[in-house]
Motif scaffolding. Structure first.
Motif: not given
Length: 480
Positions: A160-163, A274-282, A305-307
């Motif tokens: 739980e948190g800000d995934p 994939a998550l390394e360069d993924a963009k919000p909303g993808e 963006a922050a991780h």
């Protein structure tokens, strides 16, 4: 806010066996391997296994994060080094997690990584689950699997948190489709004919499962941003994308040419990449295969963006050493017997009582810090090593695994037995204080020099071949 993937990481060994070296050894016997002899695959050193690689992937994901909220550790693999000793428990010790931490080993299928990830994402248990998947296989020489298989590990922090990514849905199909198998106690997998696996398994089992999943999720194939298919057979991801109406540009690189296929770890390894360069909303659709199919749909959030992991898949791929010594690879996999000489003929028995008493020092590299003088030392003792104040009973635990170090002295010993001669070791000094004698790993003897920056890595110290017990400790490797 909500439950999802809070962080991610990976680990890829530094060694890269050139597939051309495999062909050079077996081309006379198996000329059909020529078509697969391009590129390279990641291979763990002799002192690496699924446990040590999982530790490195976990460190990559955890970074500077406070580890106090990790409530459980899950390790998925079909190559756990121990059949009856909790492998996830060894990881827990190496990471110096609290004893009140749950641990679970998951095995038995190439879907072990995704099935256990689904369980972690759907759990309502408090705290963070450190989900790990790692694989170090021993494919049969001159087989197609030997060309394809690679070693790697991946880590997901779930809670739980800000995934950084939320699970929108999952769909699983279980059928006893035996494309390959490995009996208990056997070293090698037995593979069935590749064309049959493609036509029956991927086409008639995997493709319908993906279609059913998209329907259940209420999502059209065209809405998928990234399609991850951890399958070693060329062309299969593209075929599955066409059948599901997923754009061709959404199909992710399987990393077959640079890593190979990392078995049960490959699905989460591709997810980490994939998550390394993924963009919000993808949207990310992950489909893994193994006696059925797991399909997971994720949505990337603004938190991405922050991780970033310490290195991630891309960073570990950049940290590489090309290797064309196929005989060394066979020896390190236990597939080639060499005369190791009399210096190798000593008992490697581990006194389990001593391991228990010293487990923090041995497994987690916890030293001591004098609360009166600030002197740091390894190992922690009742008496301080400060030359001006041998204080008694003043030391507190001082973890050193994450502290940078540098070389003070070094030796390349060609007389002492080592599976990768020469045996390199020397005195190292930690930043802020504290010294120890350490073995060096992942660095040629010619590149050792006083002052070189180091990082500690959890590795196999020795293997008691008489009792089949692995001894672990920390070694010094070149800093990133």
């Amino acid at each position: 806010m909500g439950r999802g993937i809070l962080g991610f990481g990976a680990y890829v060994p530094i060694g890269r066996l050139q597939r051309s070296a495999i062909l050079a050894a077996h081309g006379w016997f198996a000329p059909g391997l020529k078509g697969q002899a391009k590129g390279e695959k990641a291979i763990g050193n002799w002192d690496e296994d699924s446990v040590t690689m999982a530790v490195e992937a976990a460190r990559d994901a955890l970074g500077e994060r406070d580890r106090g909220d990790v409530a459980s550790v899950v390790l998925a693999s079909t190559t756990h080094p121990f059949a009856d000793r909790q492998n996830a428990g060894i990881v827990k010790e190496a990471l110096n997690l609290a004893d009140a931490t749950g641990a679970l080993d998951v095995a038995g299928s190439q879907r072990a990584g995704t099935s256990s990830l689904i369980a972690a994402l759907q759990s309502t248990a408090p705290g963070v689950t450190l989900h790990l998947a790692a694989e170090r296989t021993t494919p049969r020489p001159a087989s197609e699997r030997e060309m394809q298989a690679g070693d790697a590990a991946a880590a997901m922090l779930v809670g739980e948190g800000d995934p950084v990514a939320r699970l929108l849905g999952s769909h699983s199909v279980t059928v006893d489709f035996v494309d390959h198998f490995r009996g208990a106690g056997e070293a090698h997998d037995y593979d069935w004919e590749a064309r049959w696996i493609r036509d029956e398994g991927f086409t008639r089992v995997m493709a319908p499962a993906i279609a059913e999943a998209l329907k259940a999720f209420g999502v059209e194939g065209g809405a998928i941003s990234r399609f991850l298919v951890p399958v070693a057979v060329k062309g299969v991801p593209e075929m599955l994308a066409r059948r599901a109406g997923i754009p061709a540009e959404a199909v992710a690189d399987t990393m077959a040419a640079t890593i190979g296929h990392a078995g049960a770890a490959h699905a989460t390894l591709m997810l980490a990449a994939a998550l390394e360069d993924a963009k919000p909303g993808e949207t990310i659709l992950l489909a893994s295969f193994g006696q059925g199919v797991d399909v997971l749909l994720f949505e990337v959030t603004d938190a991405i963006a922050a991780h970033r992991p310490r290195l991630g898949v891309s960073g570990w791929l950049a940290r590489r050493m090309a290797d064309d010594n196929y005989l060394k690879y066979l020896f390190h996999r236990g597939l080639l017997q060499l005369d190791r000489g009399m210096r190798a003929e000593h008992d490697q028995k581990q006194p389990l009582t001593a391991l228990w008493r010293n487990r923090k020092a041995v497994m987690a590299l916890v030293g001591g810090r004098c609360t009166r003088t600030g002197t740091i030392q390894f190992p922690k003792t009742e008496v301080s090593v400060n030359p001006n104040d041998h204080a008694i009973g003043t030391q507190e635990d001082y973890p050193l695994a994450e502290v940078p170090a540098r070389i003070l002295t070094f030796t390349a010993d060609s007389l002492t037995y080592s599976p990768a001669p020469p045996s390199c070791y020397g005195n190292i000094e930690f930043e802020g204080g504290g010294r120890m004698m350490a073995e060096f790993t992942d660095v040629p003897a010619s590149e050792l020099e006083v002052g070189r920056e180091l990082r500690m890595m959890f590795r196999v110290k020795a293997i008691d071949e008489l009792r089949q017990f692995r001894r672990y400790f920390w070694k010094a490797a070149p800093a990133y």
